[in-house]
Design an enzyme around this catalytic site. Structure first.
Site, short mmCIF file in Angstrom:
data_model
loop_
_atom_site.label_atom_id
_atom_site.label_comp_id
_atom_site.label_asym_id
_atom_site.label_seq_id
_atom_site.Cartn_x
_atom_site.Cartn_y
_atom_site.Cartn_z
N GLU A 109 1.79 69.24 -5.84
CA GLU A 109 0.51 69.53 -6.51
C GLU A 109 0.61 70.75 -7.43
OE1 GLU A 109 -1.53 69.49 -2.72
OE2 GLU A 109 -2.92 67.98 -3.51
N GLU A 129 1.02 64.24 2.92
CA GLU A 129 -0.04 64.87 3.72
C GLU A 129 -0.65 63.98 4.79
OE1 GLU A 129 0.38 65.36 0.46
OE2 GLU A 129 -0.29 67.35 -0.17
N1 COA Z 1 6.26 74.34 6.11
C1 COA Z 1 6.92 75.10 6.97
N2 COA Z 1 8.24 74.99 7.20
C2 COA Z 1 8.92 74.06 6.50
C3 COA Z 1 8.31 73.23 5.58
C4 COA Z 1 6.91 73.39 5.38
N3 COA Z 1 6.21 72.65 4.50
N4 COA Z 1 9.23 72.40 5.05
C5 COA Z 1 10.40 72.73 5.62
N5 COA Z 1 10.21 73.73 6.52
C6 COA Z 1 11.22 74.37 7.34
C7 COA Z 1 11.67 73.48 8.50
O1 COA Z 1 10.78 73.59 9.58
C8 COA Z 1 13.04 74.06 8.78
O2 COA Z 1 12.88 75.21 9.55
P1 COA Z 1 13.96 75.56 10.73
O3 COA Z 1 15.24 75.81 9.99
O4 COA Z 1 13.40 76.77 11.37
O5 COA Z 1 14.00 74.34 11.60
C9 COA Z 1 13.54 74.48 7.41
O6 COA Z 1 12.38 74.57 6.57
C10 COA Z 1 14.47 73.48 6.78
O7 COA Z 1 13.84 72.22 6.81
P2 COA Z 1 14.63 70.89 7.14
O8 COA Z 1 13.61 69.84 7.42
O9 COA Z 1 15.65 71.13 8.18
O10 COA Z 1 15.36 70.65 5.73
P3 COA Z 1 15.86 69.31 5.09
O11 COA Z 1 16.61 69.73 3.88
O12 COA Z 1 16.51 68.44 6.09
O13 COA Z 1 14.51 68.54 4.63
C11 COA Z 1 12.32 68.40 3.60
C12 COA Z 1 13.72 69.05 3.58
C13 COA Z 1 11.53 69.06 2.51
C14 COA Z 1 12.45 66.89 3.35
C15 COA Z 1 11.68 68.59 4.99
O14 COA Z 1 11.80 69.96 5.38
C16 COA Z 1 10.22 68.23 5.05
O15 COA Z 1 9.89 67.04 5.14
N6 COA Z 1 9.32 69.24 4.99
C17 COA Z 1 7.89 69.02 5.12
C18 COA Z 1 7.33 68.38 3.88
C19 COA Z 1 5.85 68.11 4.02
O16 COA Z 1 5.38 67.35 4.83
N7 COA Z 1 5.06 68.79 3.17
C20 COA Z 1 3.67 68.62 3.11
C21 COA Z 1 3.01 69.79 3.72
S1 COA Z 1 1.26 69.62 3.51
#
Ligand code: COA
Length: 248
Positions: A109, A129
């Site tokens: 966004e 979301e």
């Molecule tokens: N908020 C808080 N922490 C987040 C985050 C978010 N939106 N996105 C990633 N992190 C954190 C993870 O919890 C992880 O923390 P840790 O190392 O303490 O476990 C760290 O960032 C790395 O994330 P990870 O998922 O292991 O990385 P990845 O490269 O395998 O995957 C994403 C990357 C972006 C695909 C995945 O982190 C993800 O799906 N994030 C959430 C996306 C989401 O739903 N956003 C909408 C929020 S409204």
């Protein structure tokens, strides 16, 4: 901004801000929102092109879910992200998102709120979301359809579709896709193209582009009247005419 989750590099005609929480994929927390508001304030009083990038190969993985989980009705009504992204959209000079890797949820966004989006082969854009029990309330539900049309917007918002770089480029959601190494330079090339024009003319064009339909054409004529009185218009047109004369 000491200890800030954003790094700001400013020059005379542009500002580059880096979202800098790589350990959490640049998740947007309250401090980042506050610091970006502060930056918006600076750009409102001293208009310059804004480039927004993420650190560590990710643009931003959305709002910080640890904070988001604790938020309640009144927090939503404060419009934490929606207010910031609306302010970004209204910045006087154009804004460019450099979208390497994931731009999800609020990260997407924020990119939608910018005037231009440049990507890399790793770019992935989506709004997951509803999977977290919430909705894309910071522009996703309405701005995305303006950018890519209803069919694709609904795929993303309602059916969890995540666009890759090629798909996003075909839809022009990404204006250009370049190699990751070239992304900062590509951002500056776009900024150079913008700043080559008269800043006041660019500012007014951006403002008019988003003006309500009923305000046209009067608002265009008034803005043009302002530009017609500026010395810059006379100077630029004289330079054009003189160059043509020299060529003859
Ligand atoms: N908020 C808080 N922490 C987040 C985050 C978010 N939106 N996105 C990633 N992190 C954190 C993870 O919890 C992880 O923390 P840790 O190392 O303490 O476990 C760290 O960032 C790395 O994330 P990870 O998922 O292991 O990385 P990845 O490269 O395998 O995957 C994403 C990357 C972006 C695909 C995945 O982190 C993800 O799906 N994030 C959430 C996306 C989401 O739903 N956003 C909408 C929020 S409204």
């Amino acid at each position: 901004m000491s200890g800030s989750p954003v790094v700001v590099e400013a020059s005379a005609d542009r500002v580059v801000v880096t979202l800098n929480r790589p350990d959490v994929r640049n998740a947007i927390d309250q401090r980042m929102v506050d610091d970006l508001h502060e930056l918006c304030g600076t750009l409102e009083s001293d208009p310059r092109v804004l480039l927004i990038r993420g650190s560590g190969g990710t643009f931003a993985a959305g709002a910080d879910i640890a904070q988001l989980r604790e938020r309640r009705r009144d927090d939503a009504l404060r419009g934490i992200n929606s207010g910031l992204f609306d302010r970004v959209r209204r910045l006087p000079m154009p804004t460019i998102a450099l979208v390497e890797g994931y731009a999800l949820g609020g990260g997407a966004e924020l990119a939608y709120a910018c005037d231009f989006r440049l990507g890399t082969p790793t770019t992935k854009i989506g709004n997951p979301e509803p999977g977290l029990g919430i909705l894309a309330a910071a522009g996703g539900t309405w701005r995305l359809a303006e950018l890519v049309g209803e069919p694709v917007a609904k795929e993303i918002l309602l059916a969890g579709r995540v666009l890759d770089a090629d798909e996003a480029h075909t839809l022009r959601l990404l204006n250009e896709v370049v190699a990751a190494d070239d992304l900062p330079a590509a951002g500056h090339r776009w900024a150079d193209r913008i700043t080559a024009s008269a800043p006041i003319a660019v500012r007014l064009t951006k403002a008019l582009f988003h003006a309500p339909r009923d305000a046209h054409p009067l608002i265009d004529d008034v803005a043009q009247a302002v530009l017609f009185e500026a010395t810059e218009k006379h100077d630029r047109m004289t330079a054009f005419l003189e160059r043509r004369k020299e060529k003859k």
